[in-house]
Design a protein around this motif. Structure first.
Motif, PDB file in Angstrom:
ATOM      1  N   VAL A 192      65.284 -23.527  -0.394  1.00  0.00           N
ATOM      2  CA  VAL A 192      64.452 -24.689  -0.001  1.00  0.00           C
ATOM      3  C   VAL A 192      63.431 -23.832   1.070  1.00  0.00           C
ATOM      4  CG1 VAL A 192      65.668 -26.629  -0.439  1.00  0.00           C
ATOM      5  CG2 VAL A 192      66.081 -25.401   1.846  1.00  0.00           C
ATOM      6  N   GLU A 193      63.395 -22.494   0.870  1.00  0.00           N
ATOM      7  CA  GLU A 193      62.562 -21.839   1.874  1.00  0.00           C
ATOM      8  C   GLU A 193      61.168 -22.381   2.099  1.00  0.00           C
ATOM      9  OE1 GLU A 193      62.307 -19.395   4.826  1.00  0.00           O
ATOM     10  OE2 GLU A 193      63.914 -19.692   3.464  1.00  0.00           O
ATOM     11  N   SER A 194      60.586 -22.927   1.063  1.00  0.00           N
ATOM     12  CA  SER A 194      59.150 -23.385   1.440  1.00  0.00           C
ATOM     13  C   SER A 194      58.963 -24.481   2.338  1.00  0.00           C
ATOM     14  CB  SER A 194      58.594 -23.846   0.169  1.00  0.00           C
ATOM     15  OG  SER A 194      58.906 -25.238  -0.475  1.00  0.00           O
ATOM     16  N   VAL A 195      60.022 -25.277   2.679  1.00  0.00           N
ATOM     17  CA  VAL A 195      60.297 -26.365   3.631  1.00  0.00           C
ATOM     18  C   VAL A 195      60.711 -25.713   4.881  1.00  0.00           C
ATOM     19  CG1 VAL A 195      61.163 -28.632   4.031  1.00  0.00           C
ATOM     20  CG2 VAL A 195      61.459 -27.874   1.849  1.00  0.00           C
ATOM     21  N   ARG A 196      61.033 -24.337   4.957  1.00  0.00           N
ATOM     22  CA  ARG A 196      61.588 -23.626   6.339  1.00  0.00           C
ATOM     23  C   ARG A 196      60.492 -22.811   6.823  1.00  0.00           C
ATOM     24  NH1 ARG A 196      66.776 -20.831   5.919  1.00  0.00           N
ATOM     25  NH2 ARG A 196      66.676 -20.706   8.068  1.00  0.00           N
ATOM     26  N   ARG A 197      59.713 -22.579   6.089  1.00  0.00           N
ATOM     27  CA  ARG A 197      58.783 -21.285   6.470  1.00  0.00           C
ATOM     28  C   ARG A 197      57.401 -22.015   7.026  1.00  0.00           C
ATOM     29  NH1 ARG A 197      58.866 -16.709   8.445  1.00  0.00           N
ATOM     30  NH2 ARG A 197      58.095 -18.368  10.198  1.00  0.00           N
ATOM     31  N   ASP A 198      57.374 -22.418   8.197  1.00  0.00           N
ATOM     32  CA  ASP A 198      56.399 -22.979   9.016  1.00  0.00           C
ATOM     33  C   ASP A 198      55.444 -21.571   9.491  1.00  0.00           C
ATOM     34  OD1 ASP A 198      58.144 -22.022  10.917  1.00  0.00           O
ATOM     35  OD2 ASP A 198      57.777 -23.705  12.263  1.00  0.00           O
ATOM     36  N   VAL A 199      54.443 -21.566  10.024  1.00  0.00           N
ATOM     37  CA  VAL A 199      53.487 -20.673  10.020  1.00  0.00           C
ATOM     38  C   VAL A 199      52.738 -20.693  11.351  1.00  0.00           C
ATOM     39  CG1 VAL A 199      51.198 -19.414   9.472  1.00  0.00           C
ATOM     40  CG2 VAL A 199      52.751 -20.418   7.710  1.00  0.00           C
ATOM     41  N   ASP A 200      53.030 -19.643  12.160  1.00  0.00           N
ATOM     42  CA  ASP A 200      52.562 -19.563  13.593  1.00  0.00           C
ATOM     43  C   ASP A 200      51.886 -18.075  13.727  1.00  0.00           C
ATOM     44  OD1 ASP A 200      53.326 -22.026  15.044  1.00  0.00           O
ATOM     45  OD2 ASP A 200      55.483 -21.257  14.940  1.00  0.00           O
ATOM     46  N   THR A 201      52.132 -17.172  12.948  1.00  0.00           N
ATOM     47  CA  THR A 201      51.526 -15.858  13.310  1.00  0.00           C
ATOM     48  C   THR A 201      51.257 -15.361  12.116  1.00  0.00           C
ATOM     49  OG1 THR A 201      53.886 -14.687  12.919  1.00  0.00           O
ATOM     50  CG2 THR A 201      53.417 -15.239  14.977  1.00  0.00           C
ATOM     51  N   GLY A 202      50.627 -14.227  12.086  1.00  0.00           N
ATOM     52  CA  GLY A 202      49.961 -13.542  10.818  1.00  0.00           C
ATOM     53  C   GLY A 202      51.163 -13.279   9.905  1.00  0.00           C
ATOM     54  N   ALA A 203      52.286 -12.775  10.446  1.00  0.00           N
ATOM     55  CA  ALA A 203      53.528 -12.353   9.746  1.00  0.00           C
ATOM     56  C   ALA A 203      54.057 -13.395   8.860  1.00  0.00           C
ATOM     57  CB  ALA A 203      54.456 -11.572  10.655  1.00  0.00           C
ATOM     58  N   ASP A 204      54.057 -14.537   9.601  1.00  0.00           N
ATOM     59  CA  ASP A 204      54.475 -16.019   9.009  1.00  0.00           C
ATOM     60  C   ASP A 204      53.644 -16.008   7.856  1.00  0.00           C
ATOM     61  OD1 ASP A 204      56.383 -16.140  11.295  1.00  0.00           O
ATOM     62  OD2 ASP A 204      55.144 -17.561  12.138  1.00  0.00           O
ATOM     63  N   LEU A 205      52.545 -16.192   8.080  1.00  0.00           N
ATOM     64  CA  LEU A 205      51.585 -16.468   7.052  1.00  0.00           C
ATOM     65  C   LEU A 205      51.703 -15.443   5.655  1.00  0.00           C
ATOM     66  CD1 LEU A 205      49.336 -17.976   5.607  1.00  0.00           C
ATOM     67  CD2 LEU A 205      47.668 -16.761   6.960  1.00  0.00           C
ATOM     68  N   GLY A 206      51.863 -14.247   5.831  1.00  0.00           N
ATOM     69  CA  GLY A 206      52.230 -13.422   4.744  1.00  0.00           C
ATOM     70  C   GLY A 206      53.552 -13.682   4.168  1.00  0.00           C
ATOM     71  N   GLU A 207      54.569 -14.215   4.754  1.00  0.00           N
ATOM     72  CA  GLU A 207      55.863 -14.499   4.157  1.00  0.00           C
ATOM     73  C   GLU A 207      55.407 -15.769   3.354  1.00  0.00           C
ATOM     74  OE1 GLU A 207      59.139 -14.890   6.859  1.00  0.00           O
ATOM     75  OE2 GLU A 207      58.919 -12.869   7.753  1.00  0.00           O
ATOM     76  N   ALA A 208      54.500 -16.817   3.786  1.00  0.00           N
ATOM     77  CA  ALA A 208      54.443 -17.901   3.066  1.00  0.00           C
ATOM     78  C   ALA A 208      53.516 -17.431   1.749  1.00  0.00           C
ATOM     79  CB  ALA A 208      53.573 -18.961   3.986  1.00  0.00           C
ATOM     80  N   ALA A 209      52.651 -16.727   2.053  1.00  0.00           N
ATOM     81  CA  ALA A 209      51.964 -15.960   0.721  1.00  0.00           C
ATOM     82  C   ALA A 209      52.948 -15.658  -0.274  1.00  0.00           C
ATOM     83  CB  ALA A 209      50.930 -15.205   1.099  1.00  0.00           C
ATOM     84  N   THR A 210      53.880 -14.712   0.184  1.00  0.00           N
ATOM     85  CA  THR A 210      54.953 -14.459  -0.657  1.00  0.00           C
ATOM     86  C   THR A 210      55.545 -15.644  -1.711  1.00  0.00           C
ATOM     87  OG1 THR A 210      55.278 -12.420   0.392  1.00  0.00           O
ATOM     88  CG2 THR A 210      56.927 -13.116  -1.017  1.00  0.00           C
ATOM     89  N   LEU A 211      55.667 -16.760  -1.065  1.00  0.00           N
ATOM     90  CA  LEU A 211      56.359 -17.957  -1.426  1.00  0.00           C
ATOM     91  C   LEU A 211      55.425 -18.496  -2.442  1.00  0.00           C
ATOM     92  CD1 LEU A 211      58.096 -19.569   1.594  1.00  0.00           C
ATOM     93  CD2 LEU A 211      59.290 -18.292  -0.345  1.00  0.00           C
ATOM     94  N   GLY A 212      54.148 -18.451  -2.225  1.00  0.00           N
ATOM     95  CA  GLY A 212      53.162 -19.091  -2.879  1.00  0.00           C
ATOM     96  C   GLY A 212      52.331 -20.133  -1.956  1.00  0.00           C
TER      97      GLY A 212
END
Length: 227
Positions: A192-212
């Motif tokens: 359920v990582e898409s529900v856990r991956r909030d975005v505060d930094t550029g690195a967070d956004l990169g991880e979210a992009a990997t999820l889609g």
């Protein structure tokens, strides 16, 4: 048919809520939202904050079992865009910070649907997938409160309660520990990582992009340098 068929001898546990959910999301004014993204996103910071909220609300509204989404915000532009998607906008946000705003939104949701299960959700989940959110909501116990920790494991992206129970939000830095101390059950779910991956930094956004990323965030992300 036996007597136990008509009148079971054992206690029957209540069924976990799987439908009728009200979701409440908080959104700061775009002029100040996502300040930690500024070094990476520059002039796109406000646009990203709005994109995150649009993708989060769009996915939430598409989630099986979710009947209504309310967004607590005083930002007129964001409120208008989110209302176009189908969210109800709670514009009369009180002072007092994030948790006061969430309590205010929860009260508005309960006024609309007093007997509905209720959850508050971070508005910065640009990779949110409806099927994963449905799994999280379906795991909430039928009698009480539960929360989902964020990807780093220190914060919270979702806090839920069933009818008759107070929400008692304690978001902010270290909220995972506070929600646990306050008696909420931590939901420990895989995939359920898409529900856990909030975005505060550029690195967070990169991880979210990997999820889609969702359709609003994706084109903006394509214009940014890779974090």
């Amino acid at each position: 048919m036996t007597q136990d068929t008509v009148r079971p001898s054992e206690h029957v546990a209540p069924v976990a809520p799987t439908a009728g959910w009200s979701l409440v999301l908080p959104l700061k004014p775009l002029s100040t939202a996502k300040s930690r993204l500024a070094p990476y996103a520059g002039t796109h910071r406000a646009g990203l904050a709005l994109s995150f909220a649009l993708d989060t609300v769009g996915a939430a509204l598409a989630t099986p079992g979710v009947d209504r989404v309310l967004v607590v915000t005083t930002d007129a532009e964001a409120g208008a865009r989110l209302a176009e998607l189908g969210a109800a906008v709670v514009a009369d946000e009180p002072g007092g910070g994030l948790n006061t705003a969430l309590s205010h939104g929860a009260a508005a949701a309960r006024a609309l649907a007093p007997h509905a299960p209720l959850a508050v959700l971070s508005a910065d989940l640009p990779a949110l997938r409806p099927a994963e959110l449905a799994r999280v909501l379906g795991a909430v116990p039928p009698d009480g409160r539960a929360f989902l920790p964020d990807s780093p494991g220190l914060g919270t992206t979702l806090l839920a309660c069933t009818p008759g129970h107070p929400l008692s939000p304690a978001f902010g830095d270290g909220s995972r520990a506070r929600h646990t101390a306050g008696g909420a059950l931590e939901l420990r779910l895989a995939d359920v990582e898409s529900v856990r991956r909030d975005v505060d930094t550029g690195a967070d956004l990169g991880e979210a992009a990997t999820l889609g990323l969702g359709p609003h965030t994706r084109p903006l992300f394509a214009r940014l340098p890779r974090p």
